[in-house]
Structure formats: C-alpha cells, structure tokens
Scaffold this motif. Structure first.
Motif, short mmCIF file in Angstrom:
data_model
loop_
_atom_site.label_atom_id
_atom_site.label_comp_id
_atom_site.label_asym_id
_atom_site.label_seq_id
_atom_site.Cartn_x
_atom_site.Cartn_y
_atom_site.Cartn_z
N GLY A 7 0.81 -1.21 0.00
CA GLY A 7 0.00 0.00 0.00
C GLY A 7 0.84 1.26 0.00
N SER A 8 0.21 2.42 0.16
CA SER A 8 -1.22 2.47 0.37
C SER A 8 -2.02 2.40 -0.93
N GLU A 9 -1.33 2.54 -2.07
CA GLU A 9 -2.03 2.46 -3.36
C GLU A 9 -2.17 0.99 -3.76
N MET A 10 -3.24 0.37 -3.24
CA MET A 10 -3.43 -1.07 -3.49
C MET A 10 -4.85 -1.33 -4.03
N SER A 11 -5.36 -0.38 -4.83
CA SER A 11 -6.75 -0.43 -5.25
C SER A 11 -7.05 -1.58 -6.21
N GLY A 12 -6.03 -2.10 -6.88
CA GLY A 12 -6.21 -3.26 -7.73
C GLY A 12 -6.04 -4.57 -6.99
N GLY A 13 -5.67 -4.49 -5.71
CA GLY A 13 -5.51 -5.68 -4.89
C GLY A 13 -4.11 -6.25 -4.93
N ALA A 14 -3.89 -7.22 -4.05
CA ALA A 14 -2.64 -7.97 -4.01
C ALA A 14 -2.93 -9.35 -3.44
N ARG A 15 -2.26 -10.36 -3.97
CA ARG A 15 -2.52 -11.72 -3.49
C ARG A 15 -1.36 -12.63 -3.85
N ASN A 16 -1.28 -13.72 -3.11
CA ASN A 16 -0.23 -14.71 -3.33
C ASN A 16 1.16 -14.06 -3.27
N LEU A 17 1.45 -13.46 -2.11
CA LEU A 17 2.76 -12.88 -1.86
C LEU A 17 3.48 -13.75 -0.84
N PHE A 18 4.71 -14.13 -1.14
CA PHE A 18 5.47 -15.06 -0.32
C PHE A 18 6.77 -14.38 0.12
N VAL A 19 6.88 -14.12 1.40
CA VAL A 19 7.97 -13.27 1.91
C VAL A 19 8.68 -14.03 3.02
N TYR A 20 9.98 -14.30 2.86
CA TYR A 20 10.67 -15.05 3.91
C TYR A 20 12.19 -14.81 3.88
N ASN A 21 12.78 -15.04 5.07
CA ASN A 21 14.23 -14.92 5.24
C ASN A 21 14.74 -13.52 4.88
N ASN A 22 14.08 -12.51 5.43
CA ASN A 22 14.51 -11.13 5.21
C ASN A 22 14.88 -10.49 6.55
N SER A 23 15.75 -9.48 6.49
CA SER A 23 16.17 -8.75 7.68
C SER A 23 15.93 -7.27 7.50
N PHE A 24 15.38 -6.64 8.54
CA PHE A 24 15.12 -5.20 8.54
C PHE A 24 15.91 -4.59 9.70
N ILE A 25 16.81 -3.68 9.37
CA ILE A 25 17.70 -3.10 10.37
C ILE A 25 17.61 -1.58 10.31
N GLY A 26 17.03 -0.98 11.36
CA GLY A 26 16.92 0.47 11.39
C GLY A 26 15.80 1.04 10.57
N THR A 27 14.86 0.22 10.13
CA THR A 27 13.71 0.74 9.39
C THR A 27 12.72 1.39 10.36
N ASP A 28 11.89 2.29 9.84
CA ASP A 28 10.88 2.92 10.70
C ASP A 28 9.85 1.90 11.17
N ILE A 29 9.39 1.07 10.25
CA ILE A 29 8.44 0.00 10.56
C ILE A 29 8.95 -1.27 9.88
N GLY A 30 8.71 -2.41 10.51
CA GLY A 30 9.17 -3.66 9.91
C GLY A 30 8.25 -4.12 8.80
N LEU A 31 7.17 -4.79 9.16
CA LEU A 31 6.13 -5.21 8.22
C LEU A 31 5.04 -4.16 8.25
N ARG A 32 4.82 -3.48 7.13
CA ARG A 32 3.94 -2.31 7.10
C ARG A 32 2.85 -2.48 6.04
N PHE A 33 1.59 -2.56 6.50
CA PHE A 33 0.47 -2.76 5.59
C PHE A 33 -0.49 -1.59 5.80
N LYS A 34 -0.67 -0.76 4.79
CA LYS A 34 -1.36 0.52 4.95
C LYS A 34 -2.36 0.73 3.81
N THR A 35 -3.48 1.34 4.17
CA THR A 35 -4.48 1.72 3.18
C THR A 35 -5.37 2.79 3.81
N THR A 36 -6.39 3.22 3.10
CA THR A 36 -7.32 4.21 3.62
C THR A 36 -8.62 4.12 2.84
#
Length: 556
Positions: free
Chosen positions: A338-367
C-alpha cells in the motif's frame, strides 16, 4: 503460472537461486503454491559503447551514443550493450527488447543534472495518470530485457528534490541553503527552484486535465520528479547486481510487468529523500526479489496496484511474488503493501529477510477511497533490529505522513465513524505471519481496521519481540496470535483491545512483570480468549472500559 509443492517440481521452483531447503520448508508449512518466474536469455553479441565514440570522462554527454547502441543491438536480434569503466554522463536512456545493458564494476552511469534533457510526458505517479518528467531509464511494451553488472547507476536526485529542515543537522541545512534554491514560507523546507515551489503549492498540479497540453505544465516542470527506472508492460525482465542510487523519486518502478526478477540489486538513497522508495512493484505478476539490499528514504520493498478509481478501473493486482533473502536498512517500511493497493494484491510469499533500522518492519497501509482486496499473504522468518516504530503494523487510516512523528510532533487519532461499505472500501484479510524476531521497536504489534471493514483473519505465530509497548488491536476480527514472547519496557497495558471480536492469544509470555496485562474496551468487543499464558491473569491485571465487560474475555 503457479505450481504445487510436489517434490518433482522443486528444482524448477528454485531454479537459478539459493535457499532450496528454506523454500521447501516454507512451502510445506503453509501448503502453498509458488510461482515460476521466467528469466530472459540473450545472444552473446556485445556492443561496447566506448567503441562507438562514447567518453567516460564525466563531461561528455553520451545520450545519443548509448541509445544508438541499444537500438542497434535490439535491431540485430539482441545481445549485450556494455558500459565499461568510467563515468558516463548521459540523458534519458530507452531500453529495447532483447537487450542486456551491462554496467561494469568500475563504471558509473551518471544521469545529467540538466533537467531540460528530460521531456515532460504523460506518465504515472502513485497509481494515477499524471504529468512527469521522463525517467532516466524507461521502456514500455518490451520483452526479454535486463540491466546487469556490478556497476552504479546514479540518478542525480539531489538536483530534483525538496528537503525538510527537520531531517538535516544544522550544518547540513546551512550548507544546503548556500547551494542555491529557495526556502518556503515556513522556513522548514528547501526547494531546488521556483518552478518546483509553484508545483508544490498548486493543488493537483500533476493531474492531467482535458484540454491542456504538456506545455501548459512547463512552468512547474521541476516539481514532476521522475522515478529513476520505469518499465511498463514489459515481460521477462532481469535486474541483477547493479547499484541504483540517488533517484529523484522512486528508485525502481516496474508497472504492469510480468516475469520480473530483481537479484542482488542495491537500491540506495539518502535518508532524507522524500518518496525515495527502493522498489515499488505495481500491478505486476510473477515476481522474484532476492538477495538484494535497500537503504533508502521511503519504503524499502513496496507492493502497489494503483490508486482509488484509477486503480480499480485498471483492476490488475500484484500477484505471485516472492521476496526472500533481502536486507532493508533505513526505510519507512521493510516489506510494505500500500497504500495504493486499489487493484488488490494476493499470493505474496515473503521469507528470510532482515530489517535493520527501518521505521516499521512489516507495514500494511491503506485508507478509505482505495477499495481493493489484499489477501493470501504468507510471511516467515523475518529478523528485525532497531525498528523506530511498529514491528508489525496494519493500518486502514493511512494519512500520507512519515511513519514516525518528529520530535515534538503531536498526532491526533483519526475520528472513528461508521460509513457504508462500497467499492471504495479496502480490505486486508488472510495474512499468515510466523517466526518473527525483533530486537527493539516502539510497539510490537498494531492493528487498526475500519468499523465497517475490520482487518480480518490474521494469523501470527512464533513471535519474539522486544519493544517499548506491546499489542494494540482496534476494529479487528478473527485474529489468532500464538506463541508471542514479549519483552516490554513500559508498563502500559501489555495488550489493548478495542471494538474487536474473536481475538485469541495462545501461549502468551512476558519476560517482564507487567501488572496491567490487558485492557478491553468498546461495547463491540467479544470473543477474546487467553490460553496457555505464562502471565498471571488475575482480575487486577485486566481492565474494562468504554462499554466492555468481563463477558468479552475467556481465560483457559
């Protein structure tokens, strides 16, 4: 194309990549199908730009020579256009089918500061058709293309961007003022030119208006910052090993592409680069992002599919995407939808990642207004460290602000009101997240849905999070959190639940003695279960407010 997780398909699934064991474990646990991503193949014919008169001295403008080499290569059936060692100054580059643009390790492809080299075009910005300057690198309706090599592509973004004073030290701000440009009336924002300032202060300045020509937008040209790389409706695309840096706006923007691979890419922008995203995968199908690094000014790895009515009309979700073995340093979010996800999203496979010093880790946003459905999201084995905001965030009240408030900034909670469900109502549902470790965050988990459309069917399992605050759930339904281990610094309620239903905590453990264990609020809250907890759940540790009662909670 999707394949099942049978053994005879595993070699195809993991072709040309690492992590076979981890991938099969992911597949077997979630019982999912994974995409096969096709990659381009090229002839060995090589076109060296230096042999056509190009000069790598950082002064000579090589635009025509580079584009002629790309065209010649494509017209001859394809091959490799080689950029050897040197600093190769250029204007916009146009990719062609069957061409691999190869940047040598000791090469810098440097885009010119001369903005007149970039024409105004009808482009796309944040999911909507808009006026833009043409991108430094672009291509549309192409097939079998690549940008490879261990060299650097530099977008010269500093000449395009405005900069907020609050993001710089006093010395940096003073030096910026000496460089030219002008400061806004609030004395808090630096603008590179009066043209940029006019565009910034003009409402809907980039909207394409019927009856207007591109020339009508010329006095605001500097405001229409281009993305560094835009590939539109392309098939079989490979970006490998290259450093893409200093982008005017987004760094990498594949739009409506199919069979896209990013491997070993380094996307690098200053932390103050507004809209300086790493990669924005928009309305794409069959995507691999692996072994890449992001250190940018906005979201790191971001999934989009168009904005509001325009995105719904396009109706193209981002789907069948794998993001694995990546590292995200500074960014507004590590993995983002997001936040521009008006067409949708599906079948996303996310693994073995590292986030260091990011503002947010896993961030899912819309309005509200977006519409669109985000579902069938599978995430596993994520490491986080020094997260400034939330480790995991779902928010349906996105307000286009930096995720972490500046010092002294006060943000009021959005006004909650129930409105009818329409095509403009977004949905987040069917997320499966497991094996999360976070060493330091402001808040462990934040989920905030809409009263008319709760965030629904979220499964969280095996999480160990050190944070200042614990868990906050608002307007959420059917949330299962299993084996959550918390080390919380502040003695706020460990868990706050507001107007939510069917919330299950199984195997909750706290490494600190938190007396206010849980606050349950809102007369709509029901079906909260707490089981197998290592924390004392005596009545003095649970409070009720705003119409909630003890009937909402069951302790096993």
């Amino acid at each position: 194309m999707l394949i099942s997780c049978s053994a005879n398909t595993s070699s195809k699934l993991i072709a040309n990549s690492s992590g076979i064991t981890d991938s099969l474990e992911f597949i077997n646990y979630f019982k999912v199908k994974m995409p096969i991503i096709k990659t381009p193949v090229f002839k060995k014919d090589t076109f060296d730009i230096s042999k056509s008169g190009a000069k790598g001295d950082g002064i000579f403008l090589n635009t025509k020579i580079i584009n002629d080499a790309i065209s010649k290569c494509s017209n001859n059936g394809g091959g490799v256009v080689s950029v050897p060692g040197g600093i190769w100054l250029t204007g916009p580059i146009y990719m062609k089918s069957n061409v691999n643009l190869h940047i040598k390790r000791d090469a810098i492809l440097q885009f010119t500061k001369d903005k007149s080299q970039y024409k105004l075009i009808e482009g796309n910005w944040e999911g909507k058709p808009s006026v833009r300057n043409e991108s430094p690198i672009s291509g549309s309706d192409l097939e079998n293309i690549a940008i490879t090599g261990k060299g650097i592509i530099d977008g010269n973004g500093d000449v395009w961007r405005s900069v907020k004073k609050d993001k710089l030290t006093e010395s940096q701000w003073k030096n910026l003022l000496k460089s030219g440009g002008l400061v806004g009336e609030d004395n808090k924002t630096w603008y590179p030119s009066a043209s940029y300032l006019k565009g910034d202060k003009t409402e809907n300045s980039s909207v394409l208006v019927a009856g207007k020509s591109l020339a009508d937008y010329a006095d605001m040209k500097d405001f229409f910052r281009p993305n560094l790389l835009v590939l539109t409706r392309c098939k079989k695309v490979l970006l490998e090993d290259v450093t893409f840096q200093n982008s005017p706006a987004w760094c990498l923007h594949p739009l409506m592409c199919e069979d896209l691979t990013l491997r070993g890419v380094y996307a690098k922008n200053p932390f103050y680069a507004q809209n300086g995203d790493g990669v924005d995968v928009e309305s794409c199908k069959n995507v691999m992002i692996e072994n890449s690094t992001f250190d940018v000014g906005d979201d790191g790895i971001c999934i989009k599919s168009g904005r509001d009515a325009d995105g719904r009309k396009r109706g193209m979700p981002t789907e069948n995407l794998i993001a694995r073995n990546n590292v995200v340093y500074h960014a507004h979010g590590g993995f983002v939808i997001g936040s521009e996800m008006s067409g949708g999203a599906r079948n996303l496979f996310v693994y073995n990642n590292s986030f260091i010093g990011t503002d947010i880790g896993l961030r899912f946003k819309t309005t509200r207004g977006r519409g669109g459905v985000v579902e069938k999201i599978y995430i596993s084995d994520i490491n986080m460290k020094d997260i400034a905001g939330e480790a995991i965030l779902f928010d349906m009240y996105y307000a286009a602000k930096d995720p972490v408030p500046l010092a002294g900034e006060i943000r009021e909670a959005p006004k909650v009101q129930l409105i009818p469900v329409t095509e403009e109502t977004p949905q987040f549902k069917d997320f499966h997240i497991r094996n999360i470790s976070c060493d330091g965050a402001s808040k462990a988990i934040f989920i905030r849905g809409l009263p008319e459309m709760n965030i629904d069917n979220i499964y969280l399992e095996n999480l160990t999070i050190q944070a200042n605050e614990g868990v906050e759930l608002t307007e959420a339904s059917n949330i299962t959190i299993k084996n959550l281990n918390l080390l919380i610094a502040k003695s706020n309620p460990l868990i706050s639940i507001n107007n939510s239903k069917n919330i299950s905590f199984d195997g909750l453990k706290s490494f600190t003695d938190i007396k206010p264990l849980m606050n349950i609020s809102g007369d709509k809250t029901s079906g909260v279960q707490l089981s197998n907890s290592s924390i004392s759940s005596s009545k003095d540790k649970i409070t009720y407010s705003a119409g909630a009662s003890s009937k909402a909670l069951t302790i096993k």
